[in-house]
Design a protein around this motif. Structure first.
Motif, PDB file in Angstrom:
ATOM      1  N   PHE A   1    -103.678 -20.661  16.527  1.00 26.01           N
ATOM      2  CA  PHE A   1    -102.640 -19.945  17.261  1.00 26.01           C
ATOM      3  C   PHE A   1    -101.258 -20.258  16.692  1.00 26.01           C
ATOM      4  CE2 PHE A   1     -99.652 -19.563  20.835  1.00 26.01           C
ATOM      5  CZ  PHE A   1     -99.869 -18.236  21.174  1.00 26.01           C
TER       6      PHE A   1
ATOM      7  N   LEU B   1    -100.510 -21.383  13.659  1.00 27.57           N
ATOM      8  CA  LEU B   1    -100.360 -20.878  12.298  1.00 27.57           C
ATOM      9  C   LEU B   1    -100.105 -19.369  12.293  1.00 27.57           C
ATOM     10  CD1 LEU B   1    -100.664 -21.530   9.229  1.00 27.57           C
ATOM     11  CD2 LEU B   1    -103.023 -20.756   9.453  1.00 27.57           C
ATOM     12  N   ALA B   2    -100.875 -18.634  13.085  1.00 22.55           N
ATOM     13  CA  ALA B   2    -100.818 -17.178  12.974  1.00 22.55           C
ATOM     14  C   ALA B   2     -99.814 -16.527  13.919  1.00 22.55           C
ATOM     15  CB  ALA B   2    -102.204 -16.573  13.213  1.00 22.55           C
ATOM     16  N   ILE B   3     -99.476 -17.168  15.025  1.00 18.61           N
ATOM     17  CA  ILE B   3     -98.610 -16.497  15.987  1.00 18.61           C
ATOM     18  C   ILE B   3     -97.335 -17.295  16.308  1.00 18.61           C
ATOM     19  CG2 ILE B   3     -98.439 -15.624  18.355  1.00 18.61           C
ATOM     20  CD1 ILE B   3    -101.305 -14.730  18.159  1.00 18.61           C
ATOM     21  N   LEU B   4     -97.524 -18.525  16.756  1.00 16.24           N
ATOM     22  CA  LEU B   4     -96.369 -19.279  17.239  1.00 16.24           C
ATOM     23  C   LEU B   4     -95.350 -19.532  16.127  1.00 16.24           C
ATOM     24  CD1 LEU B   4     -95.571 -20.346  19.951  1.00 16.24           C
ATOM     25  CD2 LEU B   4     -96.572 -22.554  19.345  1.00 16.24           C
TER      26      LEU B   4
ATOM     27  N   PRO C   1     -94.983 -17.978  13.154  1.00 13.06           N
ATOM     28  CA  PRO C   1     -94.334 -16.746  12.727  1.00 13.06           C
ATOM     29  C   PRO C   1     -93.304 -16.210  13.726  1.00 13.06           C
ATOM     30  CG  PRO C   1     -96.653 -16.626  12.215  1.00 13.06           C
ATOM     31  CD  PRO C   1     -96.436 -17.916  12.951  1.00 13.06           C
ATOM     32  N   ILE C   2     -93.540 -16.395  15.033  1.00 10.77           N
ATOM     33  CA  ILE C   2     -92.561 -15.895  16.009  1.00 10.77           C
ATOM     34  C   ILE C   2     -91.235 -16.629  15.841  1.00 10.77           C
ATOM     35  CG2 ILE C   2     -91.931 -16.216  18.423  1.00 10.77           C
ATOM     36  CD1 ILE C   2     -94.005 -14.615  19.224  1.00 10.77           C
TER      37      ILE C   2
ATOM     38  N   ALA D   1     -90.228 -18.151  13.227  1.00 17.76           N
ATOM     39  CA  ALA D   1     -89.650 -17.765  11.937  1.00 17.76           C
ATOM     40  C   ALA D   1     -88.997 -16.385  12.017  1.00 17.76           C
ATOM     41  CB  ALA D   1     -90.737 -17.780  10.872  1.00 17.76           C
ATOM     42  N   THR D   2     -89.607 -15.475  12.779  1.00 13.26           N
ATOM     43  CA  THR D   2     -89.026 -14.129  12.896  1.00 13.26           C
ATOM     44  C   THR D   2     -87.649 -14.202  13.550  1.00 13.26           C
ATOM     45  OG1 THR D   2     -91.236 -13.194  13.099  1.00 13.26           O
ATOM     46  CG2 THR D   2     -89.405 -11.795  13.770  1.00 13.26           C
TER      47      THR D   2
ATOM     48  N   LEU E   1     -85.402 -15.372  10.851  1.00 16.85           N
ATOM     49  CA  LEU E   1     -85.166 -14.357   9.820  1.00 16.85           C
ATOM     50  C   LEU E   1     -84.232 -13.253  10.318  1.00 16.85           C
ATOM     51  CD1 LEU E   1     -88.700 -13.850   8.254  1.00 16.85           C
ATOM     52  CD2 LEU E   1     -86.672 -14.797   7.148  1.00 16.85           C
TER      53      LEU E   1
ATOM     54  N   SER F   1     -86.661  -7.968  11.145  1.00 18.51           N
ATOM     55  CA  SER F   1     -86.891  -9.083  12.071  1.00 18.51           C
ATOM     56  C   SER F   1     -86.014  -8.938  13.305  1.00 18.51           C
ATOM     57  CB  SER F   1     -86.601 -10.412  11.388  1.00 18.51           C
ATOM     58  OG  SER F   1     -87.475 -10.584  10.306  1.00 18.51           O
TER      59      SER F   1
ATOM     60  N   ALA G   1     -87.536  -6.517  15.486  1.00 16.61           N
ATOM     61  CA  ALA G   1     -88.715  -7.106  16.125  1.00 16.61           C
ATOM     62  C   ALA G   1     -88.300  -8.002  17.283  1.00 16.61           C
ATOM     63  CB  ALA G   1     -89.532  -7.906  15.111  1.00 16.61           C
TER      64      ALA G   1
END
Lengths: 270, 422, 292
Positions: free
Chosen positions: C20, C22-25, C27-28, C30-31, C34, C262, C265
């Motif tokens: 979770f 790695l793939a979601i938390l 990146p959120i 980081a978004t 960004l 971003s 988003a």
């Protein structure tokens, strides 16, 4: 509760809205391009089913289906295994930070995919896993976990506490309890989560579109889109492809309709 | 308890292992795989590539050639950058000369092949002058593929003959022809502009004729405003065609290949698109008879009225690849006289010597003559200039041809979009 | 319970949490970072503060995309939730309705891409059957370039969406109706209530919680609609069906403006999460209704 023919006639007519498009799609695949463009409403003149074989081989539909099956299968197994493990810990075991971790994971229930896929894309680029199946398996698993944990937690909470305590008294460790007691009792929940995760992964489009460019790794939604661009004017082939993709799903659905409907609605409502 | 732990650990490892196994593709830059990225090759050209691949692999023990094909629209936007920045980035890739080539050079994805092309012997296969336009900053950075005319007016030969119409030479004649077809309830033009670049090319060509090539280029380079009077005048020419009912109503809702298909079915007199229609026609409607004219001369236009709109395409050797020699060797196979002939038959004329004396398909030969005779070559908005600027102009043209906006309003909006860009 | 060994709960939670994160938390987070930069996706991002957000609020295509999403949401509240409720009322009023329930639910489980491709043919101006049918029944003036005409494109997408998801909401409501204790229904019937009265005065009030959930699902799902629009119109004609997600994908994956994308988003995230939170606050828990 008397029988009322008007009710059934009206409902059957309404059902046509659902059947006609799908039937038209299937029948059109048996017509020539000429027939489709000149007279889209006519029935096929010849019942030649070879078009399905042609669409299947020309478009690599088998390849896409296998990819979808691999990606869906692994993601679903991951969600079921890791989700039930975590739900067990969150519900039945006391440990530090359990509340905080659960709260973070619960966030995943409401966050839209678009919230994180830009950075996820960059991360996968960096890790060099784009254009591999892992680039879909990882997010599909991650996206399925919050809901799975949430649903499993609800199921476990409804199980009588005493069962777990009795097992303890018999000297079973927690992992053993998880494996021999919890998993079998969780079966109905597993079915719901499995249906929900499997269908979401099977039908997912945006990430598959962004992460997979290699035609050999595409899943059905993006593969079909490629197919439809490539054969956009070869109508009967395109309709045949659509039919090939649709029919097995409808058959499976008709057989398992109760589980599917339950799985999808419960998954969404919880 | 031990058993339980082992089982779970086993399942977890198994899952991850499976994921890695099924997911990861092999290889690093030193493997013996030659990767070439290209937009979809199409049913008629792909077999030639397969043949070249087979003979290359036969001659080079242990090597394999891989084609990475993508849908055209995807390739030209996000597809190629993704491939270049990904793992296993291609050793060579299709690209358009001009602004896009310069960008690849700047990003460090284009190798200078000035000397290698000579030493490998590939250069000997090409025509004299074939390399003009394929350099960036004075260095040859592309293996030429072809020069594509991206906008001529294809017409339905039988339909013209049947109705006693001759191809127009001037814009006024074009209007007369269209009026005649309209009276016969035939669409004069069919165009599929769902992705915005088809009318973008067609209208861009018209604008360059009216406003002049120099002003056209400067505007798309953001040196002049989009909504200047010359551009408005140019776009009005397009708008008049639509207003007179000469363009299919579905123009903005169908894709380019759907429009081509309608043209082959005899649903319109003209289809304005590039030279690649020859290949499409051979694939889809081999019995269909078509011919083309260049965009007719527009009265009072400031530009060269014989200008053509064309792109130069070719293959860049990735500067990050260690397989420059192998790439050039592969192209020697692909560009062999025999293969070049087959590619020419599918509608693309490689700039190689072997085709000079040969017999080309008449339409292809005529396209070639047009290219050779052109004094002024105009670049299409989307491949010649920055994409967001081209998008702004293309969107304006779509609005005008769809009857949504006046040329003035559409170009004002385009200018606003361009001004917002950095 | 206290775990039998201290490491066990962590061992159980670790894989889920790791994936979770790695793939979601990650990146959120980081978004969000960004969104404050100017970045093309490949070179080094440069910090530009809130410039992207200022640009977003001045970007007419982006702001209007929320208007389109709003229209789509209102339309689908009617075409999905309301129609679903009516269908549920109908199929729960009689016996032997399994066939209809199965039929109406079918589109829900098919890939949206497949359905979109199919519908783009049904509505195709030149060879679609809808226009042909209109032709044959003498309603030529009703013919449209459904997906290419700005007056009908968004509405067409909404109707297709209704075709797909009405069955879904029907299934939710139907399940709710089934859980209403049969004694309540039977006694109302004995009192002479008609099926319609039964529906309006007993059944619907008793599944109030479910309707609230359905509205929440429809609204938050509506803001995120992507597949349908992408395949059917991809935002066209003239950006009149551009919704936040399709525009986002265009900015990021066509124009390669990752920083700006971003920011878009982040705005979308805030809208969705904000709406969800406010809506949940407003919902009053009522114990007299059936829980799902």
């Amino acid at each position: 509760m008397k029988r009322n023919p008007i009710f059934h006639i009206a409902m059957s007519l309404y059902s046509l809205i659902y059947f006609v498009p799908l039937l038209w799609m299937a029948l059109s695949s048996l017509k020539s391009n000429q027939e489709i463009t000149m007279d889209p409403l006519s029935l096929p003149t010849a019942w030649d089913f070879s078009v399905f074989a042609e669409a299947f081989s020309a478009g690599g539909l088998g390849k896409y289906a296998i990819n979808s099956a691999i990606v869906t299968g692994i993601s679903m197994s991951g969600v079921l295994l890791f989700g039930s493990m975590a739900a067990f810990a969150f519900t039945r075991l006391k440990f530090r930070f359990s509340k905080q971790i659960l709260a973070l994971i619960t966030l995943g229930l409401i966050l839209p995919l678009q919230s994180y896929f830009i950075a996820q894309n960059a991360l996968f680029d960096y890790l060099g896993i784009k254009d591999t199946r892992l680039a879909l398996i990882l997010p599909y698993t991650a996206m399925g976990l919050p809901l799975a944990i949430w649903l499993f937690r609800a199921y476990i909470q409804n199980l009588p506490k005493e069962i777990f305590e009795a097992a303890r008294v018999d000297g079973a460790g927690d992992l053993r309890v998880y494996q021999t007691i919890l998993l079998p009792m969780l079966k109905p929940g597993i079915a719901t989560v499995a249906v929900f995760t499997a269908l979401s992964a099977w039908n997912e489009f945006l990430l598959a579109l962004v992460y997979i460019q290699n035609d050999d790794l595409k899943t059905i939604p993006t593969g079909l889109l490629t197919f439809s661009t490539r054969y956009s004017t070869n109508y009967h082939l395109l309709f045949a492809a659509l039919t090939i993709v649709t029919v097995p799903m409808i058959i499976l659905y008709v057989i398992f309709n109760r589980k599917v409907i339950e799985g999808l609605t419960e998954g969404a409502v919880k | 308890m031990f058993k339980g732990k082992r089982l779970i650990a086993g399942m977890a490892v198994g899952l991850l292992g499976l994921a890695v196994l099924t997911g990861c593709s092999k290889g690093d830059s030193a493997d013996k795989v030659l990767r070439i990225a290209t937009p979809s090759l199409g049913d008629s050209e792909l077999p030639v590539w397969e043949a070249a691949k087979a003979s290359y692999e036969a001659a080079h023990e242990g090597w394999t050639v891989e084609f990475i094909q993508q849908d055209d629209d995807l390739y030209s936007t996000v597809g190629l950058p993704t491939l270049l920045n990904g793992k296993n980035s291609p050793d060579a890739y299709f690209e358009w000369a001009g602004a896009r080539l310069d960008q690849r050079v700047a990003e460090g994805f284009a190798a200078d092949i000035s000397t290698d092309i000579e030493s490998s012997g590939l250069k000997d296969l090409f025509n004299d002058g074939a390399f003009a336009g394929y350099d960036s900053g004075g260095k040859l950075s592309m293996i030429p593929r072809a020069r594509d005319v991206t906008n001529v007016l294809w017409y339905n030969v039988d339909m013209f003959a049947k109705n006693g119409v001759t191809p127009p030479k001037t814009w006024d004649e074009l209007n007369t022809v269209c009026a005649k077809f309209k009276s016969l309830k035939i669409n004069c033009f069919v165009q599929g502009n769902k992705d915005l670049w088809t009318v973008g090319n067609w209208g861009g060509h018209i604008i360059s004729r009216v406003a002049g090539e120099a002003l056209y280029a400067e505007t798309l380079q953001k040196k002049k405003p989009m909504n200047g009077p010359e551009f408005i005048k140019g776009l009005t020419v397009l708008s008049d065609l639509a207003k007179n009912g000469y363009v299919n109503e579905s123009v903005n809702s169908i894709a380019d290949n759907e429009a081509a298909s309608l043209f082959f079915q005899g649903k319109a007199a003209f289809h304005p698109i590039g030279s690649w229609l020859v290949g499409t026609q051979q694939d889809q409607a081999p019995d269909f008879k078509m011919d083309f004219i260049n965009l007719p001369a527009i009265t009072d236009g400031a530009g060269d009225q014989d200008s053509i709109m064309a792109v130069f395409t070719g293959y860049i050797v990735n500067a990050k690849s260690s397989k420059k020699t192998e790439v050039l060797d592969f192209f020697k196979e692909l560009y062999s006289p025999e293969n070049a002939k087959k590619i020419a038959d599918s509608g693309t004329v490689l700039l190689v010597k072997s085709l000079a004396g040969g017999t080309l398909d008449p339409l292809t030969a005529k396209i070639n003559a047009l290219l050779d005779g052109a004094k002024v070559v105009v670049a299409p908005p989307d491949t010649g200039f920055e994409l967001p600027v081209a998008d702004a102009l293309n969107a304006a043209q779509a609005e005008v041809i769809g009857g949504k906006s006046t040329p003035q309003a559409a170009l004002d909006a385009a200018q606003e979009k361009v001004a917002a860009l950095k | 319970m206290k775990p039998t060994a201290r490491w066990i709960p962590y061992f159980l939670v670790a894989p889920a949490f790791a994936i979770f994160t790695l793939a979601i938390l990650g990146p959120i987070i980081a978004t969000f970072g960004l969104s404050l930069t100017d970045w093309d996706g490949f070179s080094t991002p440069s910090f530009i503060g809130l410039e992207n957000f200022v640009r977003a609020f001045n970007d007419k295509v982006y702001t209007s995309s929320y208007g389109h999403a709003a229209i789509y949401i209102v339309a689908t509240l009617v075409l999905e939730v309301l129609v679903g409720l009516i269908l549920a009322g109908l199929v729960s009023a009689k016996r032997n309705t399994t066939f209809y329930r199965v039929a109406f639910f079918t589109p829900v489980m098919l890939p949206l891409v497949v359905i979109s491709v199919l519908w783009s043919f049904l509505l195709n101006p030149d060879l679609g059957i809808l226009n042909r049918i209109l032709d044959q029944v003498g309603l030529e003036s009703w013919k449209h370039i459904w997906l290419g005409d700005q007056s009908t494109a968004l509405l067409s997408i909404s109707v297709i969406s209704g075709w797909i998801f009405a069955g879904f909401y029907m299934a939710i409501f139907y399940a709710g109706f089934q859980r209403i204790p049969s004694t309540i229904i039977e006694s109302a019937r004995l009192d002479g209530a008609s099926e319609l009265q039964l529906l309006r005065q007993i059944k619907i009030p008793m599944i109030k919680n479910l309707t609230e959930v359905a509205v929440l699902l429809c609204v938050t799902g509506g803001i995120q609609v992507f597949d349908l629009v992408y395949v059917l119109t991809n935002g066209g004609p003239y950006d009149t069906t551009q919704v936040p997600t399709t525009y986002l994908v265009r900015v990021v994956f066509r124009d390669q403006q990752m920083g700006y994308g971003s920011a878009l988003a982040v705005i979308l995230t805030l809208v969705v999460v904000g709406f969800g939170l406010i809506y949940n606050k407003l919902r009053t828990k009522d114990d007299s209704v059936v829980e799902y």
